[in-house]
Structure formats: structure tokens, C-alpha cells
Design a protein around this motif. Structure first.
Motif, short mmCIF file in Angstrom:
data_model
loop_
_atom_site.label_atom_id
_atom_site.label_comp_id
_atom_site.label_asym_id
_atom_site.label_seq_id
_atom_site.Cartn_x
_atom_site.Cartn_y
_atom_site.Cartn_z
N UNK A 153 0.82 -1.22 0.00
CA UNK A 153 0.00 0.00 0.00
C UNK A 153 0.85 1.26 0.00
N UNK A 154 1.96 1.24 0.70
CA UNK A 154 2.85 2.40 0.64
C UNK A 154 3.41 2.58 -0.77
N UNK A 155 3.76 1.48 -1.43
CA UNK A 155 4.26 1.57 -2.81
C UNK A 155 3.21 2.12 -3.75
N UNK A 156 1.94 1.86 -3.45
CA UNK A 156 0.84 2.30 -4.31
C UNK A 156 0.26 3.65 -3.89
N UNK A 157 0.80 4.25 -2.86
CA UNK A 157 0.23 5.47 -2.29
C UNK A 157 -0.07 6.53 -3.35
N UNK A 158 0.88 6.81 -4.21
CA UNK A 158 0.70 7.90 -5.18
C UNK A 158 -0.21 7.50 -6.33
N UNK A 159 -0.29 6.23 -6.64
CA UNK A 159 -1.13 5.81 -7.77
C UNK A 159 -2.56 5.51 -7.36
N UNK A 160 -2.84 5.47 -6.05
CA UNK A 160 -4.20 5.18 -5.59
C UNK A 160 -4.89 6.40 -4.98
N UNK A 161 -4.24 7.54 -5.03
CA UNK A 161 -4.79 8.73 -4.38
C UNK A 161 -6.05 9.26 -5.06
N UNK A 162 -6.85 9.95 -4.28
CA UNK A 162 -8.06 10.59 -4.80
C UNK A 162 -7.69 11.92 -5.46
N UNK A 163 -8.59 12.47 -6.27
CA UNK A 163 -8.32 13.78 -6.86
C UNK A 163 -8.08 14.85 -5.80
N UNK A 164 -8.77 14.75 -4.68
CA UNK A 164 -8.60 15.72 -3.60
C UNK A 164 -7.20 15.61 -2.98
N UNK A 165 -6.75 14.39 -2.79
CA UNK A 165 -5.41 14.18 -2.27
C UNK A 165 -4.37 14.68 -3.26
N UNK A 166 -4.57 14.38 -4.52
CA UNK A 166 -3.66 14.83 -5.57
C UNK A 166 -3.58 16.36 -5.61
N UNK A 167 -4.70 17.02 -5.43
CA UNK A 167 -4.71 18.49 -5.44
C UNK A 167 -3.84 19.05 -4.32
#
Length: 191
Positions: A153-167
Motif C-alpha cells: 500500500x505504501x508503494x501504491x500510495x501515489x497511484x491510488x490517491x483521490x483527486x482531492x489528495x492529488x490536489x
């Protein structure tokens, strides 16, 4: 005139899986259309059912293939879990459809029986983590399956983020994103 030579069954199956990857990553199992998959693969619906039995069978075969390709390319390294997580992050960054398929699989197939190939791969990885814990290579503060799950899950953190998290994290550049994954797993395993 040269006689017609049909494509090999492996080639047809591979084309169907590639077309399904794009369709299912974009629309999921429910939204994906067999007609579009068949057309994109220069095939037909009958071939989908011949090779995979159903739309669900095609989706499941694609998920199994994606998991197999991912961990064949990025094998678990219990001697260097932070490096493994960084390489896995890189793989998912380079192959964004892999995480989209995993998300659709959780959402739309979560109540289905586990995919045996995926379960077998994950079980083997958990067994490796347990052996490393028993050998003192990895800490024993988490059960093997939990430790592996946290690393994945840590490895996937950036690829599983929500649009709000990405913002909120848009300013974090790709190289730094990878380093954050490595640092987080380093903290987790205390190395």
C-alpha cells in the motif's frame, strides 16, 4: 493467391487481453463492453467467450496476468523492502492501468472468490516475509501478511490517491514521490 493462415490462438488471446486492459482500466468490468474489446482486438465476441468463457473470465484473466507481470518484473526482495517498494512504485507509475485494474477488481469483484493465481502469488510472498522475519532480517512487529500489505500500500500510495489528495500534493515531484515511498518503508521496517 496465398492460402489464408489464421493467427495463432496465443496471438488472438494476447490481442484480446491487451484490448481488455485498455477497456477495463477505463470503464471497469461493469462499464467495459465486450464489443469494444473484440473490435479493438480485430476479433469478435465469440472469441472472447471461446478463450475466457465470459466477460468476467476475461477480466479475471487480465487481473491475474497483470499481477503476474508486475511481480515477475519486480520480485519481492525481503533483504531490501524499501528498494522493493521503490521499484514497485516505479512499475505502477509506468503502468498506470495496473492500479486502475486493481481498484476495479476490489470494487466490482470484491465479493467473488479470490483469484487462485493472485492468492497463490500473495501467499508465496507472505511466506517469504515470514521466513525473513524468523531469520531476523525483518522485524516481527507485524504479522507477515500485514507487513507485506503495508509495504504494497505504501508503494501504491501515489497511484491510488483521490483527486482531492492529488490536489493537495501536486507540488511533490515524481522523484520525491518515489523517495517518500522508500523512506516510509524504511521507517516501517526500521532499517
Amino acid at each position: 493467391m496465398a492460402p489464408f493462415t489464421p493467427p495463432s490462438s496465443d496471438a488472438v488471446r494476447a490481442r484480446l487481453l491487451l484490448a481488455a486492459r485498455d477497456e477495463f482500466a477505463a470503464a471497469g468490468l461493469i462499464g467495459g463492453k465486450v464489443e469494444r474489446i473484440a473490435a479493438a482486438a480485430s476479433s469478435n465476441k465469440a472469441q472472447v467467450f471461446h478463450y475466457f468463457g465470459s466477460k468476467e473470465g476475461l477480466f479475471d484473466a487480465l487481473v491475474e496476468q497483470t499481477v503476474t507481470e508486475t511481480f515477475d518484473t519486480v520480485p519481492l526482495d525481503t533483504e531490501d523492502l524499501p528498494g522493493f517498494a521503490g521499484r514497485l512504485h516505479d512499475s505502477w507509475t509506468e503502468r498506470p492501468w495496473a492500479q486502475r485494474l486493481a481498484t476495479w477488481h476490489r470494487l466490482e469483484r470484491g465479493s467473488a472468490a479470490p483469484l487462485e493465481a493472485v492468492l497463490g502469488r500473495r501467499t508465496a510472498m507472505v511466506d517469504e516475509v515470514e521466513r525473513a522475519q524468523r531469520a531476523g532480517v525483518l522485524p516481527r512487529n507485524y504479522r507477515p501478511a500485514v507487513l507485506l500489505g503495508l509495504v504494497l500500500h505504501l508503494a501504491a500510495f501515489w497511484s491510488e490517491g483521490s483527486p482531492e489528495s492529488e490536489a493537495l500534493t501536486r507540488a511533490v515531484v515524481p522523484a520525491r514521490r518515489r523517495q517518500i515511498v522508500v523512506d516510509a518503508v524504511t521507517s516501517l521496517v526500521g532499517s
